[in-house]
Design a protein around this motif. Sequence first.
Motif, PDB file in Angstrom:
ATOM      1  N   ARG A  35       0.830  -1.203   0.000  1.00  0.00           N
ATOM      2  CA  ARG A  35       0.000   0.000   0.000  1.00  0.00           C
ATOM      3  C   ARG A  35       0.870   1.260   0.000  1.00  0.00           C
ATOM      4  N   LYS A  36       1.981   1.230   0.742  1.00  0.00           N
ATOM      5  CA  LYS A  36       2.855   2.407   0.813  1.00  0.00           C
ATOM      6  C   LYS A  36       3.486   2.699  -0.550  1.00  0.00           C
ATOM      7  N   TYR A  37       3.894   1.661  -1.244  1.00  0.00           N
ATOM      8  CA  TYR A  37       4.476   1.851  -2.576  1.00  0.00           C
ATOM      9  C   TYR A  37       3.458   2.458  -3.520  1.00  0.00           C
ATOM     10  N   TRP A  38       2.257   1.890  -3.547  1.00  0.00           N
ATOM     11  CA  TRP A  38       1.241   2.366  -4.491  1.00  0.00           C
ATOM     12  C   TRP A  38       0.764   3.768  -4.136  1.00  0.00           C
ATOM     13  N   ASP A  39       0.668   4.090  -2.846  1.00  0.00           N
ATOM     14  CA  ASP A  39       0.280   5.448  -2.453  1.00  0.00           C
ATOM     15  C   ASP A  39       1.272   6.471  -2.991  1.00  0.00           C
ATOM     16  N   LYS A  40       2.552   6.183  -2.822  1.00  0.00           N
ATOM     17  CA  LYS A  40       3.598   7.101  -3.295  1.00  0.00           C
ATOM     18  C   LYS A  40       3.565   7.216  -4.815  1.00  0.00           C
ATOM     19  N   LEU A  41       3.417   6.075  -5.504  1.00  0.00           N
ATOM     20  CA  LEU A  41       3.449   6.088  -6.967  1.00  0.00           C
ATOM     21  C   LEU A  41       2.222   6.789  -7.545  1.00  0.00           C
ATOM     22  N   THR A  42       1.031   6.477  -7.029  1.00  0.00           N
ATOM     23  CA  THR A  42      -0.182   7.084  -7.590  1.00  0.00           C
ATOM     24  C   THR A  42      -0.239   8.578  -7.303  1.00  0.00           C
ATOM     25  N   GLU A  43       0.270   9.002  -6.154  1.00  0.00           N
ATOM     26  CA  GLU A  43       0.308  10.436  -5.856  1.00  0.00           C
ATOM     27  C   GLU A  43       1.175  11.167  -6.884  1.00  0.00           C
ATOM     28  N   ALA A  44       2.326  10.583  -7.205  1.00  0.00           N
ATOM     29  CA  ALA A  44       3.214  11.203  -8.192  1.00  0.00           C
ATOM     30  C   ALA A  44       2.581  11.193  -9.578  1.00  0.00           C
ATOM     31  N   TYR A  45       1.914  10.090  -9.919  1.00  0.00           N
ATOM     32  CA  TYR A  45       1.271   9.995 -11.241  1.00  0.00           C
ATOM     33  C   TYR A  45       0.145  11.007 -11.381  1.00  0.00           C
ATOM     34  N   GLU A  46      -0.703  11.073 -10.377  1.00  0.00           N
ATOM     35  CA  GLU A  46      -1.855  11.971 -10.444  1.00  0.00           C
ATOM     36  C   GLU A  46      -1.427  13.433 -10.517  1.00  0.00           C
ATOM     37  N   ALA A  47      -0.296  13.762  -9.890  1.00  0.00           N
ATOM     38  CA  ALA A  47       0.207  15.135  -9.954  1.00  0.00           C
ATOM     39  C   ALA A  47       0.589  15.517 -11.386  1.00  0.00           C
ATOM     40  N   GLU A  48       1.022  14.524 -12.163  1.00  0.00           N
ATOM     41  CA  GLU A  48       1.422  14.769 -13.548  1.00  0.00           C
ATOM     42  C   GLU A  48       0.267  14.590 -14.534  1.00  0.00           C
ATOM     43  N   HIS A  49      -0.821  13.980 -14.067  1.00  0.00           N
ATOM     44  CA  HIS A  49      -1.941  13.673 -14.967  1.00  0.00           C
ATOM     45  C   HIS A  49      -3.257  14.107 -14.330  1.00  0.00           C
ATOM     46  N   PRO A  50      -3.497  15.423 -14.260  1.00  0.00           N
ATOM     47  CA  PRO A  50      -4.767  15.902 -13.692  1.00  0.00           C
ATOM     48  C   PRO A  50      -5.950  15.335 -14.482  1.00  0.00           C
ATOM     49  N   GLY A  51      -6.981  14.972 -13.743  1.00  0.00           N
ATOM     50  CA  GLY A  51      -8.157  14.387 -14.388  1.00  0.00           C
ATOM     51  C   GLY A  51      -8.187  12.883 -14.317  1.00  0.00           C
ATOM     52  N   VAL A  52      -7.077  12.259 -13.896  1.00  0.00           N
ATOM     53  CA  VAL A  52      -7.037  10.802 -13.740  1.00  0.00           C
ATOM     54  C   VAL A  52      -6.711  10.468 -12.284  1.00  0.00           C
ATOM     55  N   THR A  53      -7.562   9.685 -11.684  1.00  0.00           N
ATOM     56  CA  THR A  53      -7.353   9.204 -10.313  1.00  0.00           C
ATOM     57  C   THR A  53      -7.161   7.694 -10.357  1.00  0.00           C
ATOM     58  N   VAL A  54      -6.249   7.210  -9.542  1.00  0.00           N
ATOM     59  CA  VAL A  54      -6.028   5.764  -9.474  1.00  0.00           C
ATOM     60  C   VAL A  54      -6.350   5.290  -8.068  1.00  0.00           C
ATOM     61  N   ASP A  55      -7.396   4.489  -7.954  1.00  0.00           N
ATOM     62  CA  ASP A  55      -7.770   3.895  -6.669  1.00  0.00           C
ATOM     63  C   ASP A  55      -7.195   2.489  -6.601  1.00  0.00           C
ATOM     64  N   VAL A  56      -6.499   2.190  -5.528  1.00  0.00           N
ATOM     65  CA  VAL A  56      -5.795   0.912  -5.398  1.00  0.00           C
ATOM     66  C   VAL A  56      -6.344   0.115  -4.227  1.00  0.00           C
ATOM     67  N   GLU A  57      -6.643  -1.130  -4.473  1.00  0.00           N
ATOM     68  CA  GLU A  57      -7.016  -2.077  -3.426  1.00  0.00           C
ATOM     69  C   GLU A  57      -5.899  -3.112  -3.314  1.00  0.00           C
ATOM     70  N   VAL A  58      -5.410  -3.328  -2.107  1.00  0.00           N
ATOM     71  CA  VAL A  58      -4.308  -4.265  -1.892  1.00  0.00           C
ATOM     72  C   VAL A  58      -4.800  -5.440  -1.055  1.00  0.00           C
ATOM     73  N   TYR A  59      -4.553  -6.640  -1.555  1.00  0.00           N
ATOM     74  CA  TYR A  59      -4.956  -7.855  -0.847  1.00  0.00           C
ATOM     75  C   TYR A  59      -3.749  -8.773  -0.682  1.00  0.00           C
ATOM     76  N   SER A  60      -3.806  -9.638   0.291  1.00  0.00           N
ATOM     77  CA  SER A  60      -2.734 -10.609   0.487  1.00  0.00           C
ATOM     78  C   SER A  60      -2.700 -11.583  -0.676  1.00  0.00           C
TER      79      SER A  60
END
Length: 406
Positions: A35-60
Amino acid sequence: MTAVLGGCGVTGDTDDVTLRLVAADYGDSKATSSRKYWDKLTEAYEAEHPGVTVDVEVYSWNEVDAKVKEMVAAGEAPDLAQIGAYADYAAKDLLYPADDLLSIPVQADLVPQLAEAGQVDGVQYGLPFASSTRLLFYNKTLFQQAGLSAPRTWKELASAAAALKARGVKYPYALPLGPEEAQAETMQWLLSGGGGYTDPQLGTYSIDSPENVGTFTWLRDNLVGKGLTGPVPPGELNRADAFTAFTQGDVGMLNGHPSLMQTAEKKGVEFGMVPMPGLDGPTKFSMGVADWMMAFKQNDHAEQIGTFLNFVYDEKNVLDFSRRYDLLPVTTSASHVMSGAKEDADLKPFLEQLPSSELYPVGRTSWATVSADVKKSIGATVTSGGSPATVLARLQTTANRLDAAE
């Protein structure tokens, strides 16, 4: 598991898009969760791509494949899934091919044999996300006490195991053929004996080949039958338990992947790593493993998925993930960085194995069932009175039937 999200698709402004990604957790605690990896990556991506949100679900890993299967069956496929297998979804024409998503430079940067393993009928649907190879780990302290050097052949491995047993080592060679990951230990031994799950020339299953029967006959007679694999029958020993025993100093040798290094170091176990011994010398082909990213067509978000995946496979992001979890990068550029970086020196032996590695036949829709069958029954090959030829022939029959039904 992260909070389950309410949905995906167009939100807010008509031009805004929300991508839904379901991912596997490579961590072993909340502190190390993916979850920590994806939070950091999606935050950086969304900052560069306004209008696109990435919601991530993490399971074992114990549930993520089943979760995606349930979503697809309910007609609610995620836009992206990072899980263990892709072939079933590709066969049902549910996935975008890589050509529709990745830029040419990004697609060309994928490690060739991993990219090839992601193909079905010559078209790539599975994008390798993480990879690893296997090496033989041995306990240096136990070996030094017994006056042993690392084995290069099966004969030397059996001799070392006998010497360790004589000194009271609980598991001279840990042979985990239990239901957790028996298909991995099996493949490592098949390759070391000159065989494998499939015939590389014919492209068909070759589970009951003479080489494979010979390998398990040798294991039954020279390791298991001589009491060199420990107190738990191989068919009941799971990989996690074997790894735990190694970190407790109770195992002389076992096959392991990169994450075992960190765990063993934390427990103060001094260990060495060498290529898997073979009949006449180190095995020519190591076992490689890859986990997969795939993109579902259901929500018609090819453009946004493509820009996101090109970001995911950027060198710095691939390196970040690989270093977090002691895994091998899936791109050539990141592999080159790792092979020359001092901070990644411990992974270099695994990186060196990657070019000559062979992966599971994941492009076959039959593989999931064949793999499950191996997990259930391969342990019977090495029991007292067990017949490797009979067990492998039954597995071959099942594989042939499944292949014919594809």
